[in-house]
Design a protein around this motif. Structure first.
Motif, short mmCIF file in Angstrom:
data_model
loop_
_atom_site.label_atom_id
_atom_site.label_comp_id
_atom_site.label_asym_id
_atom_site.label_seq_id
_atom_site.Cartn_x
_atom_site.Cartn_y
_atom_site.Cartn_z
N LEU A 1 2.38 41.80 69.18
CA LEU A 1 3.46 42.33 68.58
C LEU A 1 4.96 42.13 69.44
O LEU A 1 4.83 42.61 70.58
N CYS A 2 5.97 41.52 68.96
CA CYS A 2 7.29 41.40 69.71
C CYS A 2 8.10 42.63 69.43
O CYS A 2 8.37 43.18 68.32
N VAL A 3 8.63 43.19 70.56
CA VAL A 3 9.63 44.56 70.41
C VAL A 3 10.82 43.87 70.18
O VAL A 3 11.52 43.61 71.18
N LEU A 4 11.39 44.12 69.00
CA LEU A 4 12.74 43.55 68.67
C LEU A 4 13.75 44.65 69.12
O LEU A 4 14.65 44.14 69.66
N PRO B 1 6.42 38.95 59.69
CA PRO B 1 5.72 38.17 60.75
C PRO B 1 6.17 36.78 60.74
O PRO B 1 6.88 36.41 59.94
N VAL B 2 6.17 36.01 61.99
CA VAL B 2 6.57 34.83 62.13
C VAL B 2 5.95 33.94 61.46
O VAL B 2 4.64 33.86 61.13
N GLY B 3 6.75 32.98 60.77
CA GLY B 3 6.35 31.97 59.71
C GLY B 3 6.03 32.61 58.54
O GLY B 3 5.69 31.76 57.62
N VAL C 1 6.14 41.20 74.54
CA VAL C 1 5.23 41.03 73.62
C VAL C 1 4.00 41.67 74.12
O VAL C 1 3.39 41.47 74.92
N ILE C 2 3.69 42.74 73.28
CA ILE C 2 2.60 43.53 73.50
C ILE C 2 1.27 43.08 72.91
O ILE C 2 1.58 42.66 71.68
N SER D 1 12.10 52.27 67.04
CA SER D 1 11.65 51.04 67.63
C SER D 1 11.25 49.97 66.32
O SER D 1 10.71 50.56 65.35
N LYS D 2 11.22 48.83 66.74
CA LYS D 2 11.07 47.75 65.56
C LYS D 2 10.19 46.87 66.09
O LYS D 2 10.48 46.19 67.33
N PHE D 3 9.35 46.47 65.35
CA PHE D 3 8.14 45.45 65.93
C PHE D 3 8.13 44.34 64.85
O PHE D 3 8.40 44.37 63.83
N GLN D 4 7.78 42.96 65.42
CA GLN D 4 7.67 41.76 64.62
C GLN D 4 6.25 41.18 64.78
O GLN D 4 6.20 40.79 66.07
#
Length: 306
Positions: A163-166, A188-190, A151-152, A117-120
């Motif tokens: 965190l978004c599950v990519l 992370p975003v940004g 988005v958990i 699994s990959k998270f962002q």
């Protein structure tokens, strides 16, 4: 002769529609354990129906919002909700674009076991966590499954991180109960990596920038050459260079800071002071002084003789 259960039981799916509400609407005390996880609360009638349908454990459900055509997957925590209602975590309702009291379709499904699994993170504050994998592993204990695109929300040190599950493998939805799953994090975003200055013009061999204006001081510059003002308003007395030189006595050599005293004798202490030269009268008084030559007195009175 034929025995009982000679035919394999057919598993029938669970498919029901309920009114969904957030956990904050659940009667009783506040349920933070539901908000921090990925499980829902269903009515007791759902448990009775699930036992009759021979559902495969662990119980995993697909939640579908038919209006927005959004879906996700979850587990079940308890069967204590009011009949016809289900209670979801706030982050799950946001993913499904659901309002309080909206209709939600719930189906029982079987998902593969997760391997990757990959998270962002959606905020750069997540980088402040010392060991993010350990924190995520501890928070995912309250989850039964993961769905790609969700988005958990996890809570750590009284702060909520999203965190978004990519990506999930081997499928878009996986079970994470009792599994060996590899985890990766995307930036992370940004987030922008620091721009490193390449070695080139304006840098030395050691990698430090060389500014000619800083490295080469102005030849006419003199440190601490400004003017001073007194608090009482009087003008400051100007001191010439000849007056600024310390006056030293002829008996000892002037002390210069930074130069060791090669005549130093071990076991002695010297206190250097800026004092004026002693006069001839003071030197005479010093030479004539003798220690312990004063007069003595007694407190006992002499007896009178008759």
């Amino acid at each position: 002769m034929f025995g009982f259960n000679m035919f394999q039981e057919i598993t029938r799916p669970f498919n029901m529609t309920y009114r969904c509400f957030s956990v904050s609407m659940l009667p009783g005390n506040e349920r933070q354990d539901v908000e921090r996880g990925g499980k829902i609360i269903m009515p007791p009638s759902a448990l009775e129906q699930l036992t009759r349908l021979n559902i495969v454990y662990p119980m995993i459900f697909k939640l579908t919002n038919k209006k927005s055509k959004r879906l996700t997957h979850c587990g079940v925590l308890e069967f204590v909700a009011d009949e016809g209602k289900v209670y979801l975590p706030h982050w799950m309702m946001a993913n499904l674009v659901l309002e309080e009291g909206a209709l939600l379709q719930i189906e029982s499904v079987s998902l593969p076991v997760a391997t990757f699994s990959k998270f962002q993170p959606l905020s750069e504050d997540f980088l402040d966590i010392t060991n993010p994998k350990a924190v995520l592993e501890n928070c995912l204990r309250n989850f039964s499954c993961l769905t790609t695109g969700d988005v958990i929300a996890i809570k750590y040190n009284a702060k909520v991180y999203e965190l978004c599950v990519l990506e999930t493998m081997p499928g878009n939805a996986v079970v994470i109960i009792e599994c060996d799953m590899n985890v990766e994090f995307a930036p992370p975003v940004g987030y922008k990596e620091e721009e490193h200055i390449s070695r080139g013009e304006g840098s030395t061999e050691d990698g430090m920038d060389e500014d000619p204006a800083v490295m080469m001081p102005d030849p006419g510059f003199k440190a601490f050459s400004g003017e001073g003002n007194r608090l009482d308003g009087k003008k400051k007395k100007l001191i010439s260079e000849s007056d600024s030189e310390p006056q030293t006595s002829t008996s000892r050599q002037a002390y210069v800071r930074g130069i060791p005293d090669y005549d130093y004798v071990i076991g002695t202490l010297r206190f250097i002071r800026n004092s004026r030269p002693s006069s001839a009268k003071e030197e005479a008084q010093t030479d004539s002084f003798q220690a312990f030559k004063g007069e003595g007195f007694t407190l006992r009175t002499a007896k009178s003789q008759n």
